[in-house]
Motif scaffolding. Sequence first.
Motif, PDB file in Angstrom:
ATOM      1  N   SER A  29       0.811  -1.217   0.000  1.00 26.32           N
ATOM      2  CA  SER A  29       0.000   0.000   0.000  1.00 26.32           C
ATOM      3  C   SER A  29       0.844   1.268   0.000  1.00 26.32           C
ATOM      4  O   SER A  29       0.365   2.339  -0.386  1.00 26.32           O
ATOM      5  N   ALA A  30       2.086   1.144   0.444  1.00 24.81           N
ATOM      6  CA  ALA A  30       2.973   2.303   0.449  1.00 24.81           C
ATOM      7  C   ALA A  30       3.524   2.633  -0.932  1.00 24.81           C
ATOM      8  O   ALA A  30       4.150   3.670  -1.135  1.00 24.81           O
ATOM      9  N   VAL A  31       3.306   1.725  -1.896  1.00 25.62           N
ATOM     10  CA  VAL A  31       3.776   1.944  -3.267  1.00 25.62           C
ATOM     11  C   VAL A  31       2.755   2.794  -4.008  1.00 25.62           C
ATOM     12  O   VAL A  31       1.542   2.600  -3.863  1.00 25.62           O
ATOM     13  N   ALA A  32       3.211   3.735  -4.798  1.00 25.46           N
ATOM     14  CA  ALA A  32       2.315   4.570  -5.584  1.00 25.46           C
ATOM     15  C   ALA A  32       1.442   3.706  -6.486  1.00 25.46           C
ATOM     16  O   ALA A  32       1.935   2.756  -7.112  1.00 25.46           O
ATOM     17  N   PRO A  33       0.125   3.975  -6.568  1.00 27.46           N
ATOM     18  CA  PRO A  33      -0.768   3.141  -7.377  1.00 27.46           C
ATOM     19  C   PRO A  33      -0.301   2.951  -8.816  1.00 27.46           C
ATOM     20  O   PRO A  33      -0.376   1.842  -9.359  1.00 27.46           O
ATOM     21  N   GLY A  34       0.194   4.008  -9.438  1.00 22.69           N
ATOM     22  CA  GLY A  34       0.657   3.890 -10.809  1.00 22.69           C
ATOM     23  C   GLY A  34       1.834   2.942 -10.949  1.00 22.69           C
ATOM     24  O   GLY A  34       1.963   2.234 -11.957  1.00 22.69           O
ATOM     25  N   VAL A  35       2.690   2.894  -9.933  1.00 21.07           N
ATOM     26  CA  VAL A  35       3.838   1.982  -9.961  1.00 21.07           C
ATOM     27  C   VAL A  35       3.363   0.542  -9.793  1.00 21.07           C
ATOM     28  O   VAL A  35       3.854  -0.373 -10.457  1.00 21.07           O
ATOM     29  N   LEU A  36       2.393   0.327  -8.910  1.00 17.39           N
ATOM     30  CA  LEU A  36       1.836  -1.017  -8.756  1.00 17.39           C
ATOM     31  C   LEU A  36       1.269  -1.532 -10.074  1.00 17.39           C
ATOM     32  O   LEU A  36       1.406  -2.708 -10.410  1.00 17.39           O
ATOM     33  N   ALA A  37       0.636  -0.634 -10.822  1.00 16.21           N
ATOM     34  CA  ALA A  37      -0.024  -1.028 -12.062  1.00 16.21           C
ATOM     35  C   ALA A  37       0.881  -0.951 -13.275  1.00 16.21           C
ATOM     36  O   ALA A  37       0.527  -1.472 -14.336  1.00 16.21           O
ATOM     37  N   GLY A  38       2.029  -0.291 -13.135  1.00 10.93           N
ATOM     38  CA  GLY A  38       2.855  -0.066 -14.308  1.00 10.93           C
ATOM     39  C   GLY A  38       2.168   0.863 -15.282  1.00 10.93           C
ATOM     40  O   GLY A  38       2.270   0.706 -16.503  1.00 10.93           O
ATOM     41  N   ALA A  39       1.442   1.855 -14.751  1.00 12.09           N
ATOM     42  CA  ALA A  39       0.671   2.786 -15.575  1.00 12.09           C
ATOM     43  C   ALA A  39       0.810   4.188 -14.999  1.00 12.09           C
ATOM     44  O   ALA A  39       1.434   4.399 -13.951  1.00 12.09           O
ATOM     45  N   GLU A  40       0.203   5.162 -15.691  1.00 13.82           N
ATOM     46  CA  GLU A  40       0.286   6.541 -15.209  1.00 13.82           C
ATOM     47  C   GLU A  40      -0.481   6.716 -13.904  1.00 13.82           C
ATOM     48  O   GLU A  40      -0.085   7.489 -13.034  1.00 13.82           O
ATOM     49  N   SER A  41      -1.591   6.016 -13.780  1.00 14.04           N
ATOM     50  CA  SER A  41      -2.408   6.080 -12.569  1.00 14.04           C
ATOM     51  C   SER A  41      -3.137   4.754 -12.416  1.00 14.04           C
ATOM     52  O   SER A  41      -3.147   3.932 -13.338  1.00 14.04           O
ATOM     53  N   ALA A  42      -3.752   4.539 -11.265  1.00 10.87           N
ATOM     54  CA  ALA A  42      -4.444   3.267 -11.057  1.00 10.87           C
ATOM     55  C   ALA A  42      -5.454   3.392  -9.927  1.00 10.87           C
ATOM     56  O   ALA A  42      -5.303   4.209  -9.007  1.00 10.87           O
ATOM     57  N   HIS A  43      -6.473   2.575 -10.017  1.00 10.66           N
ATOM     58  CA  HIS A  43      -7.452   2.406  -8.951  1.00 10.66           C
ATOM     59  C   HIS A  43      -7.063   1.149  -8.186  1.00 10.66           C
ATOM     60  O   HIS A  43      -6.918   0.084  -8.771  1.00 10.66           O
ATOM     61  N   VAL A  44      -6.884   1.266  -6.869  1.00 11.87           N
ATOM     62  CA  VAL A  44      -6.394   0.149  -6.053  1.00 11.87           C
ATOM     63  C   VAL A  44      -7.494  -0.315  -5.100  1.00 11.87           C
ATOM     64  O   VAL A  44      -8.119   0.489  -4.414  1.00 11.87           O
ATOM     65  N   VAL A  45      -7.729  -1.632  -5.065  1.00  8.37           N
ATOM     66  CA  VAL A  45      -8.672  -2.250  -4.130  1.00  8.37           C
ATOM     67  C   VAL A  45      -7.901  -3.246  -3.278  1.00  8.37           C
ATOM     68  O   VAL A  45      -7.134  -4.063  -3.801  1.00  8.37           O
ATOM     69  N   GLU A  46      -8.099  -3.203  -1.971  1.00  6.95           N
ATOM     70  CA  GLU A  46      -7.342  -4.044  -1.047  1.00  6.95           C
ATOM     71  C   GLU A  46      -8.282  -4.945  -0.264  1.00  6.95           C
ATOM     72  O   GLU A  46      -9.295  -4.493   0.282  1.00  6.95           O
ATOM     73  N   LEU A  47      -7.968  -6.241  -0.213  1.00  8.06           N
ATOM     74  CA  LEU A  47      -8.724  -7.212   0.573  1.00  8.06           C
ATOM     75  C   LEU A  47      -7.771  -7.899   1.541  1.00  8.06           C
ATOM     76  O   LEU A  47      -6.951  -8.726   1.145  1.00  8.06           O
ATOM     77  N   ALA A  48      -7.892  -7.567   2.812  1.00  7.63           N
ATOM     78  CA  ALA A  48      -7.018  -8.129   3.835  1.00  7.63           C
ATOM     79  C   ALA A  48      -7.777  -9.152   4.660  1.00  7.63           C
ATOM     80  O   ALA A  48      -8.772  -8.825   5.315  1.00  7.63           O
ATOM     81  N   ASP A  49      -7.339 -10.412   4.620  1.00  9.98           N
ATOM     82  CA  ASP A  49      -7.980 -11.500   5.348  1.00  9.98           C
ATOM     83  C   ASP A  49      -9.504 -11.479   5.196  1.00  9.98           C
ATOM     84  O   ASP A  49     -10.249 -11.404   6.181  1.00  9.98           O
ATOM     85  N   PRO A  50     -10.010 -11.518   3.963  1.00  8.07           N
ATOM     86  CA  PRO A  50     -11.469 -11.498   3.760  1.00  8.07           C
ATOM     87  C   PRO A  50     -12.134 -12.701   4.398  1.00  8.07           C
ATOM     88  O   PRO A  50     -11.541 -13.766   4.535  1.00  8.07           O
ATOM     89  N   LEU A  51     -13.408 -12.520   4.758  1.00  9.05           N
ATOM     90  CA  LEU A  51     -14.147 -13.573   5.449  1.00  9.05           C
ATOM     91  C   LEU A  51     -14.890 -14.500   4.506  1.00  9.05           C
ATOM     92  O   LEU A  51     -14.987 -15.697   4.753  1.00  9.05           O
ATOM     93  N   GLU A  52     -15.463 -13.947   3.417  1.00  7.69           N
ATOM     94  CA  GLU A  52     -16.357 -14.713   2.573  1.00  7.69           C
ATOM     95  C   GLU A  52     -15.827 -14.828   1.139  1.00  7.69           C
ATOM     96  O   GLU A  52     -15.387 -13.831   0.567  1.00  7.69           O
ATOM     97  N   PRO A  53     -15.896 -16.007   0.530  1.00  5.60           N
ATOM     98  CA  PRO A  53     -15.469 -16.144  -0.862  1.00  5.60           C
ATOM     99  C   PRO A  53     -16.277 -15.280  -1.813  1.00  5.60           C
ATOM    100  O   PRO A  53     -15.757 -14.787  -2.818  1.00  5.60           O
ATOM    101  N   GLN A  54     -17.558 -15.069  -1.522  1.00  6.83           N
ATOM    102  CA  GLN A  54     -18.377 -14.243  -2.406  1.00  6.83           C
ATOM    103  C   GLN A  54     -17.922 -12.791  -2.413  1.00  6.83           C
ATOM    104  O   GLN A  54     -18.033 -12.104  -3.426  1.00  6.83           O
ATOM    105  N   ALA A  55     -17.397 -12.313  -1.277  1.00  4.53           N
ATOM    106  CA  ALA A  55     -16.874 -10.946  -1.226  1.00  4.53           C
ATOM    107  C   ALA A  55     -15.656 -10.803  -2.138  1.00  4.53           C
ATOM    108  O   ALA A  55     -15.496  -9.802  -2.848  1.00  4.53           O
ATOM    109  N   VAL A  56     -14.793 -11.822  -2.127  1.00  3.86           N
ATOM    110  CA  VAL A  56     -13.635 -11.819  -3.025  1.00  3.86           C
ATOM    111  C   VAL A  56     -14.088 -11.891  -4.474  1.00  3.86           C
ATOM    112  O   VAL A  56     -13.584 -11.173  -5.346  1.00  3.86           O
ATOM    113  N   LEU A  57     -15.073 -12.743  -4.738  1.00  3.84           N
ATOM    114  CA  LEU A  57     -15.575 -12.902  -6.105  1.00  3.84           C
ATOM    115  C   LEU A  57     -16.147 -11.587  -6.631  1.00  3.84           C
ATOM    116  O   LEU A  57     -15.916 -11.218  -7.789  1.00  3.84           O
ATOM    117  N   THR A  58     -16.888 -10.877  -5.795  1.00  2.00           N
ATOM    118  CA  THR A  58     -17.479  -9.604  -6.232  1.00  2.00           C
ATOM    119  C   THR A  58     -16.398  -8.605  -6.617  1.00  2.00           C
ATOM    120  O   THR A  58     -16.490  -7.935  -7.664  1.00  2.00           O
TER     121      THR A  58
END
Length: 407
Positions: A29-58
Amino acid sequence: MGGTVLLIAGAPVGRGRLVEAAGVLPVLSAVAPGVLAGAESAHVVELADPLEPQAVLTRLRAAAAAPDPLTLFVAGQLQLDRRQRLPHLALARTTPATVRYTAFPWHWFREELRLRTPGSTTLLLDLHADPECWQHLGEHPLDLGGGHAVYGRIAPPPGRRSVGQPSYMRAVATILRSGYRPPLEQLHQQALARIAEESEGAREPGIVLGVGPEVSGGVFGAGPGVPGGVFGGVPGGVPGGVSGGALGGVSGGASGGPLGSPSGGAPGGDPHSALADAVRAGRHRDADTLAERWEQAAVRAHGAGSGEALHWAEVRADLAMLAGDPVRSCRTWLTVAAARLGAGEAADAPAVEAAVDRAHHQWGCIRDTTRARELGPALAELRGRVPGRRAGALDHVRRQLAELQGA
Protein backbone atom coordinates in the motif's frame (compact mmCIF):
# COMPACT_ATOMS: atom_id res chain seq x y z
CA MET A 1 -3.44 5.27 -19.47
CA GLY A 2 -4.76 4.14 -16.11
CA GLY A 3 -4.98 0.70 -14.58
CA THR A 4 -6.69 -1.38 -11.92
CA VAL A 5 -4.89 -3.10 -9.04
CA LEU A 6 -6.38 -5.73 -6.75
CA LEU A 7 -4.44 -6.67 -3.61
CA ILE A 8 -5.60 -9.92 -1.98
CA ALA A 9 -4.11 -11.45 1.17
CA GLY A 10 -5.89 -14.49 2.56
CA ALA A 11 -5.16 -17.05 5.27
CA PRO A 12 -7.09 -18.63 8.15
CA VAL A 13 -7.22 -16.91 11.50
CA GLY A 14 -5.85 -19.00 14.33
CA ARG A 15 -4.08 -22.36 14.43
CA GLY A 16 -4.60 -23.20 10.76
CA ARG A 17 -2.60 -20.24 9.51
CA LEU A 18 0.52 -21.17 7.54
CA VAL A 19 1.55 -17.70 6.38
CA GLU A 20 1.24 -14.13 7.60
CA ALA A 21 -0.12 -13.03 4.24
CA ALA A 22 -1.78 -9.78 5.30
CA GLY A 23 1.48 -8.50 6.77
CA VAL A 24 2.71 -7.59 3.29
CA LEU A 25 -0.24 -5.32 2.47
CA PRO A 26 1.06 -2.24 4.30
CA VAL A 27 4.28 -2.48 2.30
CA LEU A 28 2.36 -2.81 -0.97
CA SER A 29 0.00 0.00 0.00
CA ALA A 30 2.97 2.30 0.45
CA VAL A 31 3.78 1.94 -3.27
CA ALA A 32 2.32 4.57 -5.58
CA PRO A 33 -0.77 3.14 -7.38
CA GLY A 34 0.66 3.89 -10.81
CA VAL A 35 3.84 1.98 -9.96
CA LEU A 36 1.84 -1.02 -8.76
CA ALA A 37 -0.02 -1.03 -12.06
CA GLY A 38 2.86 -0.07 -14.31
CA ALA A 39 0.67 2.79 -15.58
CA GLU A 40 0.29 6.54 -15.21
CA SER A 41 -2.41 6.08 -12.57
CA ALA A 42 -4.44 3.27 -11.06
CA HIS A 43 -7.45 2.41 -8.95
CA VAL A 44 -6.39 0.15 -6.05
CA VAL A 45 -8.67 -2.25 -4.13
CA GLU A 46 -7.34 -4.04 -1.05
CA LEU A 47 -8.72 -7.21 0.57
CA ALA A 48 -7.02 -8.13 3.84
CA ASP A 49 -7.98 -11.50 5.35
CA PRO A 50 -11.47 -11.50 3.76
CA LEU A 51 -14.15 -13.57 5.45
CA GLU A 52 -16.36 -14.71 2.57
CA PRO A 53 -15.47 -16.14 -0.86
CA GLN A 54 -18.38 -14.24 -2.41
CA ALA A 55 -16.87 -10.95 -1.23
CA VAL A 56 -13.64 -11.82 -3.03
CA LEU A 57 -15.58 -12.90 -6.11
CA THR A 58 -17.48 -9.60 -6.23
CA ARG A 59 -14.27 -7.57 -6.10
CA LEU A 60 -12.50 -9.80 -8.61
CA ARG A 61 -15.43 -9.69 -11.02
CA ALA A 62 -15.59 -5.90 -10.88
CA ALA A 63 -11.84 -5.60 -11.44
CA ALA A 64 -11.89 -8.08 -14.31
CA ALA A 65 -14.69 -6.17 -16.02
CA ALA A 66 -12.66 -2.96 -16.17
CA PRO A 67 -11.21 -2.33 -19.65
CA ASP A 68 -7.94 -1.00 -18.22
CA PRO A 69 -4.85 -3.14 -17.61
CA LEU A 70 -5.35 -5.26 -14.48
CA THR A 71 -2.68 -6.27 -11.96
CA LEU A 72 -3.43 -8.78 -9.19
CA PHE A 73 -1.17 -9.22 -6.18
CA VAL A 74 -2.23 -12.41 -4.35
CA ALA A 75 -0.55 -13.56 -1.16
CA GLY A 76 -1.91 -16.38 0.92
CA GLN A 77 -2.45 -20.02 1.65
CA LEU A 78 -3.53 -22.80 -0.70
CA GLN A 79 -5.65 -25.62 0.69
CA LEU A 80 -7.29 -28.58 -0.99
CA ASP A 81 -10.99 -29.29 -1.05
CA ARG A 82 -10.94 -32.93 0.02
CA ARG A 83 -14.12 -33.81 -1.85
CA GLN A 84 -13.37 -32.38 -5.30
CA ARG A 85 -9.59 -32.27 -4.91
CA LEU A 86 -9.45 -28.66 -6.06
CA PRO A 87 -7.07 -25.97 -4.73
CA HIS A 88 -8.60 -23.02 -2.88
CA LEU A 89 -7.23 -19.77 -1.49
CA ALA A 90 -7.91 -20.08 2.23
CA LEU A 91 -9.77 -17.20 3.86
CA ALA A 92 -10.13 -16.09 7.47
CA ARG A 93 -12.76 -18.69 8.46
CA THR A 94 -11.29 -21.61 6.52
CA THR A 95 -10.57 -24.90 8.27
CA PRO A 96 -9.53 -28.21 6.63
CA ALA A 97 -13.12 -29.45 6.96
CA THR A 98 -14.79 -26.34 5.51
CA VAL A 99 -12.52 -25.49 2.56
CA ARG A 100 -15.27 -26.01 -0.01
CA TYR A 101 -17.55 -23.46 1.63
CA THR A 102 -15.27 -20.91 3.28
CA ALA A 103 -12.30 -20.65 0.89
CA PHE A 104 -12.01 -19.11 -2.58
CA PRO A 105 -11.83 -21.75 -5.35
CA TRP A 106 -8.69 -21.22 -7.39
CA HIS A 107 -10.51 -21.94 -10.66
CA TRP A 108 -12.69 -18.88 -10.03
CA PHE A 109 -9.66 -16.76 -10.88
CA ARG A 110 -9.52 -18.47 -14.27
CA GLU A 111 -13.26 -18.14 -14.81
CA GLU A 112 -13.37 -14.43 -14.01
CA LEU A 113 -10.24 -13.53 -15.99
CA ARG A 114 -11.11 -15.48 -19.11
CA LEU A 115 -12.76 -12.55 -20.91
CA ARG A 116 -9.75 -10.32 -20.41
CA THR A 117 -7.93 -9.25 -23.56
CA PRO A 118 -4.72 -11.28 -23.89
CA GLY A 119 -1.77 -9.33 -22.51
CA SER A 120 -3.89 -7.01 -20.34
CA THR A 121 -3.62 -8.98 -17.09
CA THR A 122 -0.68 -9.49 -14.73
CA LEU A 123 -0.64 -11.73 -11.66
CA LEU A 124 2.03 -11.65 -8.97
CA LEU A 125 1.61 -14.58 -6.58
CA ASP A 126 3.16 -15.55 -3.25
CA LEU A 127 1.46 -18.69 -2.00
CA HIS A 128 2.12 -21.28 0.71
CA ALA A 129 0.49 -24.70 0.24
CA ASP A 130 -0.71 -26.95 3.01
CA PRO A 131 0.65 -30.55 2.95
CA GLU A 132 -2.27 -32.03 1.00
CA CYS A 133 -2.29 -29.26 -1.57
CA TRP A 134 1.50 -29.35 -1.91
CA GLN A 135 1.34 -33.03 -2.77
CA HIS A 136 -1.54 -32.41 -5.18
CA LEU A 137 0.40 -29.75 -7.09
CA GLY A 138 2.95 -32.35 -8.07
CA GLU A 139 0.42 -33.92 -10.45
CA HIS A 140 -2.06 -31.09 -11.00
CA PRO A 141 -0.40 -27.71 -11.59
CA LEU A 142 -2.31 -24.49 -11.05
CA ASP A 143 -4.25 -23.32 -14.09
CA LEU A 144 -4.99 -19.65 -14.77
CA GLY A 145 -5.86 -19.84 -18.43
CA GLY A 146 -3.78 -18.36 -21.22
CA GLY A 147 -2.83 -14.84 -22.17
CA HIS A 148 -1.81 -13.61 -18.72
CA ALA A 149 1.61 -12.73 -17.30
CA VAL A 150 2.10 -14.77 -14.11
CA TYR A 151 5.09 -14.43 -11.79
CA GLY A 152 5.76 -15.52 -8.24
CA ARG A 153 6.29 -18.64 -6.18
CA ILE A 154 4.46 -21.40 -4.32
CA ALA A 155 6.19 -22.44 -1.11
CA PRO A 156 5.81 -25.79 0.67
CA PRO A 157 4.29 -25.96 4.15
CA PRO A 158 6.48 -24.36 6.82
CA GLY A 159 7.80 -26.43 9.69
CA ARG A 160 5.60 -27.49 12.55
CA ARG A 161 4.49 -24.68 14.85
CA SER A 162 5.94 -22.09 12.51
CA VAL A 163 4.30 -19.56 10.22
CA GLY A 164 5.74 -18.67 6.83
CA GLN A 165 6.29 -15.17 5.46
CA PRO A 166 5.35 -13.76 2.04
CA SER A 167 8.99 -13.02 1.35
CA TYR A 168 8.60 -12.94 -2.44
CA MET A 169 5.78 -10.39 -2.30
CA ARG A 170 7.62 -8.33 0.30
CA ALA A 171 10.67 -8.27 -1.97
CA VAL A 172 8.51 -7.14 -4.90
CA ALA A 173 6.96 -4.39 -2.78
CA THR A 174 10.35 -3.23 -1.54
CA ILE A 175 11.65 -2.96 -5.10
CA LEU A 176 8.57 -1.04 -6.24
CA ARG A 177 8.84 1.45 -3.39
CA SER A 178 11.72 2.98 -5.30
CA GLY A 179 9.07 4.51 -7.54
CA TYR A 180 10.00 2.52 -10.64
CA ARG A 181 8.54 -0.75 -11.88
CA PRO A 182 11.06 -2.61 -14.03
CA PRO A 183 9.90 -5.03 -16.75
CA LEU A 184 8.07 -7.93 -15.13
CA GLU A 185 10.71 -10.58 -15.81
CA GLN A 186 13.36 -8.27 -14.38
CA LEU A 187 11.20 -7.49 -11.34
CA HIS A 188 10.65 -11.20 -10.80
CA GLN A 189 14.36 -12.04 -10.97
CA GLN A 190 15.27 -9.14 -8.67
CA ALA A 191 12.74 -10.37 -6.11
CA LEU A 192 14.14 -13.91 -6.24
CA ALA A 193 17.66 -12.55 -5.86
CA ARG A 194 16.62 -10.47 -2.86
CA ILE A 195 15.07 -13.53 -1.18
CA ALA A 196 18.28 -15.50 -1.75
CA GLU A 197 20.34 -12.64 -0.36
CA GLU A 198 18.20 -12.37 2.77
CA SER A 199 18.48 -16.11 3.34
CA GLU A 200 22.27 -15.91 3.02
CA GLY A 201 22.39 -17.34 -0.47
CA ALA A 202 20.23 -20.37 0.20
CA ARG A 203 17.40 -20.76 -2.24
CA GLU A 204 14.02 -21.26 -0.65
CA PRO A 205 12.45 -24.53 -1.87
CA GLY A 206 9.27 -24.28 -3.84
CA ILE A 207 7.70 -23.79 -7.24
CA VAL A 208 8.79 -20.65 -9.07
CA LEU A 209 6.29 -19.16 -11.51
CA GLY A 210 7.51 -17.09 -14.42
CA VAL A 211 5.36 -16.88 -17.55
CA GLY A 212 4.81 -13.99 -19.94
CA PRO A 213 1.40 -13.41 -21.58
CA GLU A 214 2.59 -14.86 -24.90
CA VAL A 215 2.60 -18.42 -23.48
CA SER A 216 -0.52 -20.23 -24.60
CA GLY A 217 -0.99 -22.70 -21.82
CA GLY A 218 -1.28 -20.87 -18.53
CA VAL A 219 -0.55 -23.97 -16.46
CA PHE A 220 1.99 -23.65 -13.70
CA GLY A 221 3.68 -26.07 -11.39
CA ALA A 222 6.22 -28.77 -10.75
CA GLY A 223 6.73 -31.63 -8.35
CA PRO A 224 6.80 -30.91 -4.64
CA GLY A 225 10.15 -29.91 -3.30
CA VAL A 226 11.51 -28.71 -6.61
CA PRO A 227 13.80 -25.76 -5.92
CA GLY A 228 14.63 -22.97 -8.22
CA GLY A 229 13.55 -23.45 -11.82
CA VAL A 230 11.01 -21.53 -13.83
CA PHE A 231 7.97 -23.51 -14.90
CA GLY A 232 5.83 -22.17 -17.70
CA GLY A 233 2.77 -22.90 -19.78
CA VAL A 234 2.30 -26.40 -21.08
CA PRO A 235 1.68 -25.89 -24.80
CA GLY A 236 -0.65 -28.85 -25.07
CA GLY A 237 -2.88 -27.74 -22.22
CA VAL A 238 -4.11 -29.93 -19.39
CA PRO A 239 -4.84 -33.57 -20.19
CA GLY A 240 -8.53 -34.25 -19.85
CA GLY A 241 -9.52 -30.74 -20.76
CA VAL A 242 -9.83 -27.52 -18.82
CA SER A 243 -12.27 -24.97 -20.11
CA GLY A 244 -10.17 -22.12 -21.37
CA GLY A 245 -13.05 -19.67 -21.39
CA ALA A 246 -14.71 -17.38 -23.86
CA LEU A 247 -11.84 -15.51 -25.40
CA GLY A 248 -9.09 -17.86 -24.19
CA GLY A 249 -8.32 -21.45 -25.16
CA VAL A 250 -10.70 -24.22 -26.14
CA SER A 251 -11.86 -27.02 -23.81
CA GLY A 252 -9.65 -30.01 -24.21
CA GLY A 253 -6.41 -28.06 -24.05
CA ALA A 254 -5.96 -26.85 -27.63
CA SER A 255 -3.28 -24.21 -27.83
CA GLY A 256 -3.67 -21.59 -30.51
CA GLY A 257 -5.83 -22.03 -33.65
CA PRO A 258 -8.64 -24.14 -32.11
CA LEU A 259 -10.46 -26.46 -34.49
CA GLY A 260 -8.33 -25.43 -37.47
CA SER A 261 -10.31 -23.75 -40.31
CA PRO A 262 -13.93 -24.94 -40.28
CA SER A 263 -15.57 -25.70 -43.58
CA GLY A 264 -18.46 -23.41 -42.69
CA GLY A 265 -16.40 -20.44 -43.76
CA ALA A 266 -14.93 -19.14 -40.49
CA PRO A 267 -11.39 -17.82 -40.98
CA GLY A 268 -8.42 -19.95 -40.04
CA GLY A 269 -6.21 -19.33 -37.04
CA ASP A 270 -7.34 -18.48 -33.52
CA PRO A 271 -10.64 -16.53 -33.66
CA HIS A 272 -10.55 -15.36 -30.05
CA SER A 273 -8.53 -12.23 -30.80
CA ALA A 274 -10.95 -11.35 -33.60
CA LEU A 275 -13.86 -11.79 -31.19
CA ALA A 276 -12.18 -9.56 -28.61
CA ASP A 277 -11.54 -6.88 -31.25
CA ALA A 278 -15.18 -7.00 -32.38
CA VAL A 279 -16.45 -6.65 -28.82
CA ARG A 280 -14.15 -3.71 -28.12
CA ALA A 281 -15.43 -2.03 -31.30
CA GLY A 282 -19.04 -2.61 -30.28
CA ARG A 283 -19.68 -5.02 -33.17
CA HIS A 284 -21.51 -7.53 -31.00
CA ARG A 285 -23.58 -9.05 -33.81
CA ASP A 286 -20.46 -9.70 -35.88
CA ALA A 287 -18.80 -11.34 -32.85
CA ASP A 288 -21.77 -13.64 -32.27
CA THR A 289 -21.96 -14.56 -35.97
CA LEU A 290 -18.29 -15.56 -35.99
CA ALA A 291 -18.66 -17.57 -32.76
CA GLU A 292 -21.77 -19.27 -34.13
CA ARG A 293 -19.84 -20.43 -37.21
CA TRP A 294 -17.13 -21.93 -35.00
CA GLU A 295 -19.77 -23.57 -32.84
CA GLN A 296 -21.42 -25.16 -35.89
CA ALA A 297 -18.03 -26.36 -37.10
CA ALA A 298 -17.36 -27.93 -33.69
CA VAL A 299 -20.73 -29.68 -33.74
CA ARG A 300 -20.04 -31.09 -37.22
CA ALA A 301 -16.54 -32.23 -36.28
CA HIS A 302 -17.06 -33.48 -32.72
CA GLY A 303 -20.77 -33.65 -31.90
CA ALA A 304 -23.23 -31.37 -30.12
CA GLY A 305 -22.22 -32.49 -26.62
CA SER A 306 -18.46 -32.32 -27.18
CA GLY A 307 -16.16 -30.13 -25.14
CA GLU A 308 -15.34 -28.10 -28.26
CA ALA A 309 -18.99 -27.39 -29.04
CA LEU A 310 -19.78 -26.53 -25.41
CA HIS A 311 -16.84 -24.16 -25.35
CA TRP A 312 -18.30 -22.18 -28.22
CA ALA A 313 -21.73 -22.18 -26.60
CA GLU A 314 -20.06 -20.65 -23.52
CA VAL A 315 -18.36 -18.11 -25.76
CA ARG A 316 -21.71 -17.07 -27.18
CA ALA A 317 -23.22 -16.83 -23.69
CA ASP A 318 -20.46 -14.45 -22.63
CA LEU A 319 -20.77 -12.46 -25.85
CA ALA A 320 -24.50 -12.05 -25.18
CA MET A 321 -23.70 -10.75 -21.71
CA LEU A 322 -21.22 -8.25 -23.14
CA ALA A 323 -23.83 -7.16 -25.69
CA GLY A 324 -26.28 -6.40 -22.88
CA ASP A 325 -28.63 -9.29 -23.75
CA PRO A 326 -29.15 -11.16 -20.44
CA VAL A 327 -32.07 -13.18 -21.85
CA ARG A 328 -29.95 -14.80 -24.54
CA SER A 329 -27.01 -15.18 -22.15
CA CYS A 330 -29.14 -16.84 -19.46
CA ARG A 331 -30.81 -19.18 -21.94
CA THR A 332 -27.46 -20.24 -23.37
CA TRP A 333 -25.91 -20.88 -19.96
CA LEU A 334 -28.94 -22.98 -19.02
CA THR A 335 -28.46 -25.02 -22.19
CA VAL A 336 -24.75 -25.50 -21.44
CA ALA A 337 -25.44 -26.62 -17.87
CA ALA A 338 -28.12 -29.09 -18.98
CA ALA A 339 -25.82 -30.46 -21.68
CA ARG A 340 -22.97 -31.01 -19.23
CA LEU A 341 -25.25 -32.76 -16.75
CA GLY A 342 -26.71 -34.83 -19.58
CA ALA A 343 -23.21 -35.88 -20.56
CA GLY A 344 -22.64 -37.29 -17.09
CA GLU A 345 -20.70 -34.43 -15.46
CA ALA A 346 -21.24 -34.19 -11.70
CA ALA A 347 -23.53 -31.54 -10.26
CA ASP A 348 -20.63 -30.13 -8.27
CA ALA A 349 -18.18 -30.14 -11.19
CA PRO A 350 -16.64 -26.65 -11.59
CA ALA A 351 -17.86 -26.21 -15.19
CA VAL A 352 -21.42 -27.20 -14.24
CA GLU A 353 -21.52 -24.95 -11.18
CA ALA A 354 -20.09 -22.06 -13.20
CA ALA A 355 -22.72 -22.45 -15.92
CA VAL A 356 -25.62 -22.46 -13.46
CA ASP A 357 -24.13 -19.58 -11.45
CA ARG A 358 -23.78 -17.49 -14.61
CA ALA A 359 -27.30 -18.37 -15.75
CA HIS A 360 -28.58 -17.31 -12.31
CA HIS A 361 -26.68 -14.04 -12.47
CA GLN A 362 -27.93 -13.21 -15.96
CA TRP A 363 -31.49 -14.12 -15.00
CA GLY A 364 -31.30 -11.53 -12.25
CA CYS A 365 -30.31 -8.93 -14.86
CA ILE A 366 -33.44 -9.47 -17.00
CA ARG A 367 -35.81 -6.52 -16.79
CA ASP A 368 -38.55 -7.98 -19.02
CA THR A 369 -40.79 -9.78 -16.53
CA THR A 370 -42.33 -11.99 -19.22
CA ARG A 371 -38.93 -13.29 -20.34
CA ALA A 372 -37.74 -13.72 -16.74
CA ARG A 373 -40.92 -15.66 -15.96
CA GLU A 374 -40.32 -17.93 -18.97
CA LEU A 375 -36.74 -18.80 -17.95
CA GLY A 376 -37.36 -19.02 -14.20
CA PRO A 377 -38.71 -22.61 -14.02
CA ALA A 378 -35.76 -24.00 -15.98
CA LEU A 379 -33.34 -22.18 -13.69
CA ALA A 380 -35.18 -23.39 -10.58
CA GLU A 381 -35.04 -26.99 -11.86
CA LEU A 382 -31.30 -26.72 -12.46
CA ARG A 383 -30.73 -25.00 -9.11
CA GLY A 384 -32.43 -27.95 -7.46
CA ARG A 385 -29.81 -30.22 -9.02
CA VAL A 386 -26.88 -27.78 -8.79
CA PRO A 387 -27.22 -25.73 -5.57
CA GLY A 388 -23.74 -24.24 -5.98
CA ARG A 389 -21.61 -22.84 -3.21
CA ARG A 390 -23.74 -19.85 -2.25
CA ALA A 391 -26.20 -20.73 0.49
CA GLY A 392 -29.83 -20.00 -0.36
CA ALA A 393 -29.42 -19.80 -4.15
CA LEU A 394 -32.39 -22.10 -4.82
CA ASP A 395 -34.58 -20.26 -2.33
CA HIS A 396 -33.67 -16.99 -4.03
CA VAL A 397 -34.81 -18.30 -7.43
CA ARG A 398 -38.07 -19.62 -5.98
CA ARG A 399 -38.84 -16.33 -4.22
CA GLN A 400 -38.10 -14.25 -7.30
CA LEU A 401 -40.11 -16.59 -9.52
CA ALA A 402 -43.09 -16.44 -7.13
CA GLU A 403 -42.97 -12.63 -7.27
CA LEU A 404 -42.80 -12.69 -11.07
CA GLN A 405 -45.71 -15.09 -11.38
CA GLY A 406 -47.76 -12.90 -9.09
CA ALA A 407 -46.92 -9.74 -11.02
